[in-house]
Write a protein that holds these residues in place. Structure first.
Motif, PDB file in Angstrom:
ATOM      1  N   ILE A 102      30.721  -5.242  16.193  1.00  0.00           N
ATOM      2  CA  ILE A 102      30.322  -4.447  15.022  1.00  0.00           C
ATOM      3  C   ILE A 102      28.803  -4.444  14.888  1.00  0.00           C
ATOM      4  CG2 ILE A 102      30.344  -4.384  12.497  1.00  0.00           C
ATOM      5  CD1 ILE A 102      33.286  -5.496  12.712  1.00  0.00           C
ATOM      6  N   LEU A 103      28.194  -5.633  14.957  1.00  0.00           N
ATOM      7  CA  LEU A 103      26.733  -5.734  14.816  1.00  0.00           C
ATOM      8  C   LEU A 103      26.021  -4.884  15.869  1.00  0.00           C
ATOM      9  CD1 LEU A 103      26.467  -9.536  14.029  1.00  0.00           C
ATOM     10  CD2 LEU A 103      25.842  -7.671  12.478  1.00  0.00           C
ATOM     11  N   GLY A 104      26.598  -4.795  17.051  1.00  0.00           N
ATOM     12  CA  GLY A 104      26.018  -3.973  18.110  1.00  0.00           C
ATOM     13  C   GLY A 104      26.065  -2.484  17.811  1.00  0.00           C
ATOM     14  N   ARG A 105      26.918  -2.076  16.885  1.00  0.00           N
ATOM     15  CA  ARG A 105      27.053  -0.654  16.531  1.00  0.00           C
ATOM     16  C   ARG A 105      26.435  -0.312  15.174  1.00  0.00           C
ATOM     17  NH1 ARG A 105      30.617   2.013  19.977  1.00  0.00           N
ATOM     18  NH2 ARG A 105      29.414   3.778  19.258  1.00  0.00           N
ATOM     19  N   MET A 106      26.057  -1.335  14.411  1.00  0.00           N
ATOM     20  CA  MET A 106      25.461  -1.076  13.094  1.00  0.00           C
ATOM     21  C   MET A 106      24.051  -0.529  13.242  1.00  0.00           C
ATOM     22  SD  MET A 106      26.724  -4.396  10.873  1.00  0.00           S
ATOM     23  CE  MET A 106      25.743  -4.078   9.412  1.00  0.00           C
ATOM     24  N   ASN A 107      23.729   0.412  12.386  1.00  0.00           N
ATOM     25  CA  ASN A 107      22.393   0.977  12.323  1.00  0.00           C
ATOM     26  C   ASN A 107      21.677   0.292  11.164  1.00  0.00           C
ATOM     27  OD1 ASN A 107      20.123   2.516  11.857  1.00  0.00           O
ATOM     28  ND2 ASN A 107      21.182   4.480  11.962  1.00  0.00           N
ATOM     29  N   ARG A 108      20.629  -0.443  11.459  1.00  0.00           N
ATOM     30  CA  ARG A 108      19.921  -1.208  10.421  1.00  0.00           C
ATOM     31  C   ARG A 108      19.253  -0.300   9.380  1.00  0.00           C
ATOM     32  NH1 ARG A 108      22.920  -5.094  11.574  1.00  0.00           N
ATOM     33  NH2 ARG A 108      22.387  -6.383  13.336  1.00  0.00           N
ATOM     34  N   SER A 109      18.995   0.961   9.730  1.00  0.00           N
ATOM     35  CA  SER A 109      18.365   1.854   8.748  1.00  0.00           C
ATOM     36  C   SER A 109      19.401   2.529   7.843  1.00  0.00           C
ATOM     37  CB  SER A 109      17.507   2.905   9.460  1.00  0.00           C
ATOM     38  OG  SER A 109      18.320   3.752  10.231  1.00  0.00           O
ATOM     39  N   SER A 110      20.674   2.321   8.133  1.00  0.00           N
ATOM     40  CA  SER A 110      21.750   2.834   7.289  1.00  0.00           C
ATOM     41  C   SER A 110      21.960   1.869   6.123  1.00  0.00           C
ATOM     42  CB  SER A 110      23.031   2.946   8.128  1.00  0.00           C
ATOM     43  OG  SER A 110      24.090   3.476   7.361  1.00  0.00           O
ATOM     44  N   PHE A 111      22.551   2.360   5.041  1.00  0.00           N
ATOM     45  CA  PHE A 111      22.991   1.482   3.956  1.00  0.00           C
ATOM     46  C   PHE A 111      24.373   1.006   4.363  1.00  0.00           C
ATOM     47  CE2 PHE A 111      24.796   0.256  -0.094  1.00  0.00           C
ATOM     48  CZ  PHE A 111      23.728  -0.377  -0.714  1.00  0.00           C
ATOM     49  N   ASN A 112      24.482  -0.261   4.746  1.00  0.00           N
ATOM     50  CA  ASN A 112      25.709  -0.809   5.315  1.00  0.00           C
ATOM     51  C   ASN A 112      26.565  -1.477   4.242  1.00  0.00           C
ATOM     52  OD1 ASN A 112      25.423  -0.358   8.294  1.00  0.00           O
ATOM     53  ND2 ASN A 112      23.480  -1.387   7.883  1.00  0.00           N
ATOM     54  N   ILE A 113      27.832  -1.068   4.193  1.00  0.00           N
ATOM     55  CA  ILE A 113      28.775  -1.573   3.199  1.00  0.00           C
ATOM     56  C   ILE A 113      29.939  -2.242   3.917  1.00  0.00           C
ATOM     57  CG2 ILE A 113      30.337  -0.969   1.310  1.00  0.00           C
ATOM     58  CD1 ILE A 113      28.510   1.477   0.769  1.00  0.00           C
ATOM     59  N   ALA A 114      30.060  -3.558   3.728  1.00  0.00           N
ATOM     60  CA  ALA A 114      31.148  -4.329   4.337  1.00  0.00           C
ATOM     61  C   ALA A 114      32.337  -4.346   3.389  1.00  0.00           C
ATOM     62  CB  ALA A 114      30.678  -5.752   4.628  1.00  0.00           C
ATOM     63  N   LEU A 115      33.498  -3.961   3.881  1.00  0.00           N
ATOM     64  CA  LEU A 115      34.709  -4.026   3.068  1.00  0.00           C
ATOM     65  C   LEU A 115      35.319  -5.416   3.225  1.00  0.00           C
ATOM     66  CD1 LEU A 115      34.144  -1.023   3.063  1.00  0.00           C
ATOM     67  CD2 LEU A 115      36.575  -0.611   3.316  1.00  0.00           C
ATOM     68  N   CYS A 116      35.357  -6.162   2.133  1.00  0.00           N
ATOM     69  CA  CYS A 116      35.895  -7.519   2.182  1.00  0.00           C
ATOM     70  C   CYS A 116      36.408  -7.903   0.792  1.00  0.00           C
ATOM     71  CB  CYS A 116      34.853  -8.513   2.686  1.00  0.00           C
ATOM     72  SG  CYS A 116      33.266  -8.466   1.846  1.00  0.00           S
ATOM     73  N   VAL A 117      37.430  -8.737   0.781  1.00  0.00           N
ATOM     74  CA  VAL A 117      38.119  -9.072  -0.457  1.00  0.00           C
ATOM     75  C   VAL A 117      37.193  -9.718  -1.494  1.00  0.00           C
ATOM     76  CG1 VAL A 117      39.007 -11.335   0.238  1.00  0.00           C
ATOM     77  CG2 VAL A 117      40.329  -9.914  -1.344  1.00  0.00           C
ATOM     78  N   GLU A 118      36.170 -10.447  -1.039  1.00  0.00           N
ATOM     79  CA  GLU A 118      35.279 -11.116  -1.996  1.00  0.00           C
ATOM     80  C   GLU A 118      34.121 -10.229  -2.453  1.00  0.00           C
ATOM     81  OE1 GLU A 118      33.584 -12.297   2.056  1.00  0.00           O
ATOM     82  OE2 GLU A 118      35.528 -11.778   1.229  1.00  0.00           O
ATOM     83  N   GLY A 119      34.134  -8.969  -2.069  1.00  0.00           N
ATOM     84  CA  GLY A 119      33.055  -8.059  -2.438  1.00  0.00           C
ATOM     85  C   GLY A 119      33.114  -7.607  -3.887  1.00  0.00           C
ATOM     86  N   ASP A 120      32.120  -6.811  -4.269  1.00  0.00           N
ATOM     87  CA  ASP A 120      32.055  -6.246  -5.618  1.00  0.00           C
ATOM     88  C   ASP A 120      33.124  -5.177  -5.770  1.00  0.00           C
ATOM     89  OD1 ASP A 120      29.804  -7.797  -6.236  1.00  0.00           O
ATOM     90  OD2 ASP A 120      28.446  -6.283  -5.426  1.00  0.00           O
ATOM     91  N   ARG A 121      33.562  -5.012  -7.006  1.00  0.00           N
ATOM     92  CA  ARG A 121      34.569  -3.989  -7.317  1.00  0.00           C
ATOM     93  C   ARG A 121      33.945  -2.917  -8.185  1.00  0.00           C
ATOM     94  NH1 ARG A 121      39.786  -7.028  -8.537  1.00  0.00           N
ATOM     95  NH2 ARG A 121      40.099  -8.059  -6.549  1.00  0.00           N
ATOM     96  N   PHE A 122      34.316  -1.680  -7.899  1.00  0.00           N
ATOM     97  CA  PHE A 122      33.842  -0.539  -8.675  1.00  0.00           C
ATOM     98  C   PHE A 122      35.025   0.371  -8.959  1.00  0.00           C
ATOM     99  CE2 PHE A 122      30.265  -1.805  -5.990  1.00  0.00           C
ATOM    100  CZ  PHE A 122      29.196  -1.802  -6.867  1.00  0.00           C
ATOM    101  N   SER A 123      34.985   1.074 -10.057  1.00  0.00           N
ATOM    102  CA  SER A 123      35.938   2.168 -10.254  1.00  0.00           C
ATOM    103  C   SER A 123      35.492   3.306  -9.331  1.00  0.00           C
ATOM    104  CB  SER A 123      35.905   2.643 -11.717  1.00  0.00           C
ATOM    105  OG  SER A 123      34.635   3.235 -12.001  1.00  0.00           O
ATOM    106  N   SER A 124      36.348   4.291  -9.159  1.00  0.00           N
ATOM    107  CA  SER A 124      35.964   5.441  -8.326  1.00  0.00           C
ATOM    108  C   SER A 124      34.727   6.130  -8.907  1.00  0.00           C
ATOM    109  CB  SER A 124      37.125   6.442  -8.211  1.00  0.00           C
ATOM    110  OG  SER A 124      38.186   5.859  -7.493  1.00  0.00           O
TER     111      SER A 124
END
Length: 161
Positions: A65-87
């Motif tokens: 994954i790290l090899g494909r991530m673009n550091r200039s992109s805003f990167n959002i990791a989907l993970c259970v301990e992440g922040d929650r938002f409404s739609s």
């Protein structure tokens, strides 16, 4: 400036019904953004892996994954301990990013046991959809539906369920 959305996901979609749903949302999103899905290989593991084996798998997938991530992109990791938002709140966050000049957003979906700590640390935001554990293949379809919903909200367009 058009929004570029990338999804980096571990593994290939195996089920036809998921592929059909993903194709449908890819088609719907064409008028809202440029969408690219990058699949990285799933790491092989025994049927009942222990904690050390799960960690090894996440680390190997994380390196891909790290090899494909673009550091200039805003990167959002989907993970259970992440922040929650409404739609609506997430749509607002995406809109704020666009207004601040961000045109590339990357969502990252891990494999069967989630994302490595290295991927989470390299991300700009950790996002949780639920305390539920969802299969990573199904998560891709759920994410695409939400991205579509966010763009509809941003534009003030109705969304029919």
């Amino acid at each position: 400036m058009p929004m570029n959305i990338t999804i980096i996901a571990v593994g290939k979609i195996k089920e036809n019904y998921l592929r059909e749903g993903i194709r449908e949302y890819e088609k719907r999103l064409k008028s809202y953004c440029s969408l690219r899905i990058v699949e990285v290989d799933e790491e092989k593991a025994p049927d009942n892996p222990g904690p050390a084996e799960k960690e090894r798998v996440m680390k190997k997938e994380g390196e891909r994954i790290l090899g494909r991530m673009n550091r200039s992109s805003f990167n959002i990791a989907l993970c259970v301990e992440g922040d929650r938002f409404s739609s609506e709140k997430m749509a607002s966050r995406i809109g704020e990013l666009a207004l601040s000049g961000v045109s590339d957003i990357t969502f990252i979906i891990g494999g069967s046991w989630g994302l490595s700590e290295e991927v989470k640390k390299a991300s700009d935001l950790k996002l949780s959809f639920s305390d539920f554990t969802l299969p990573h293949q199904l998560m891709r379809l759920v994410l695409l539906e939400q991205i579509y919903r966010w763009f509809k909200i941003i534009r003030g367009e109705p969304y029919h369920k």
